[in-house]
Scaffold this motif. Sequence first.
Motif, PDB file in Angstrom:
ATOM      1  N   UNK A  81       0.828  -1.207   0.000  1.00 63.16           N
ATOM      2  CA  UNK A  81       0.000   0.000   0.000  1.00 63.16           C
ATOM      3  C   UNK A  81       0.859   1.252   0.000  1.00 63.16           C
ATOM      4  N   UNK A  82       0.267   2.332  -0.492  1.00 67.19           N
ATOM      5  CA  UNK A  82       0.845   3.667  -0.378  1.00 67.19           C
ATOM      6  C   UNK A  82       0.002   4.439   0.623  1.00 67.19           C
ATOM      7  N   UNK A  88      -1.767  17.774   1.220  1.00 70.35           N
ATOM      8  CA  UNK A  88      -3.217  17.964   1.243  1.00 70.35           C
ATOM      9  C   UNK A  88      -4.006  16.663   1.344  1.00 70.35           C
ATOM     10  N   UNK A  89      -3.458  15.563   0.879  1.00 74.12           N
ATOM     11  CA  UNK A  89      -4.174  14.285   0.890  1.00 74.12           C
ATOM     12  C   UNK A  89      -3.738  13.383   2.050  1.00 74.12           C
ATOM     13  N   UNK A  90      -3.176  13.950   3.106  1.00 77.19           N
ATOM     14  CA  UNK A  90      -2.668  13.156   4.230  1.00 77.19           C
ATOM     15  C   UNK A  90      -3.740  12.199   4.734  1.00 77.19           C
ATOM     16  N   UNK A  91      -3.348  10.944   4.930  1.00 75.92           N
ATOM     17  CA  UNK A  91      -4.268   9.921   5.411  1.00 75.92           C
ATOM     18  C   UNK A  91      -4.825   9.041   4.303  1.00 75.92           C
ATOM     19  N   UNK A 166       5.192  18.983  -2.060  1.00 78.66           N
ATOM     20  CA  UNK A 166       4.835  19.086  -0.640  1.00 78.66           C
ATOM     21  C   UNK A 166       4.232  17.799  -0.100  1.00 78.66           C
ATOM     22  N   UNK A 167       4.073  16.810  -0.947  1.00 79.99           N
ATOM     23  CA  UNK A 167       3.419  15.557  -0.558  1.00 79.99           C
ATOM     24  C   UNK A 167       4.467  14.488  -0.261  1.00 79.99           C
TER      25      UNK A 167
END
Length: 173
Positions: A81-82, A88-91, A166-167
């Motif tokens: 899994x990733x 912005x998409x944390x979680x 930033x991700x």
Amino acid sequence: MGELTVTLMRLGLLALLWLFVFSVVGVLRGDLYGTRVLRRPTTQPPTQPAAATTAPPRKLSRSEQRAQAKATKADARVPTHLVVTEGPLAGTTLPLRESGTLIGRNPEASLVLDDDYASGRHVRLHRDAKGWVAEDLGSTNGTYLDGMKLTTPSPVEVGSQLRIGKTVVELRR
């Protein structure tokens, strides 16, 4: 030239001019508002057949048990899994696909990033004979694997972190 020919040429030129104006407005609209994704297809894991149709498990020999235990230990280092840990998409969690996983701003990517520093097709994770490999697809700002800039396809394991703008994406079991 006749009056009819001149009038037809004027109307044709006017039609071409309006076609040009509408195409410019379409491009500007796309740049300002981006691509609109109405619905992304989801992949569901295949359903298991009913228990009545499967044969009872047979007893494994000792050599088969050892081989299975060794394979299980090797699989503990292989990510499945990733998980987005920063940005912005944390979680967000995404399963890795055998066919490969594309990450970027493109709506066709498996993980679509809303990050100004990500390219449309930024990085691809795919499986080879040795395990999972991360490959930067010529992104403008680069991809960082565990703090090091990714310049060639590199193997990734459980716990590896990919930074795309930033991700931050972490590979997990």
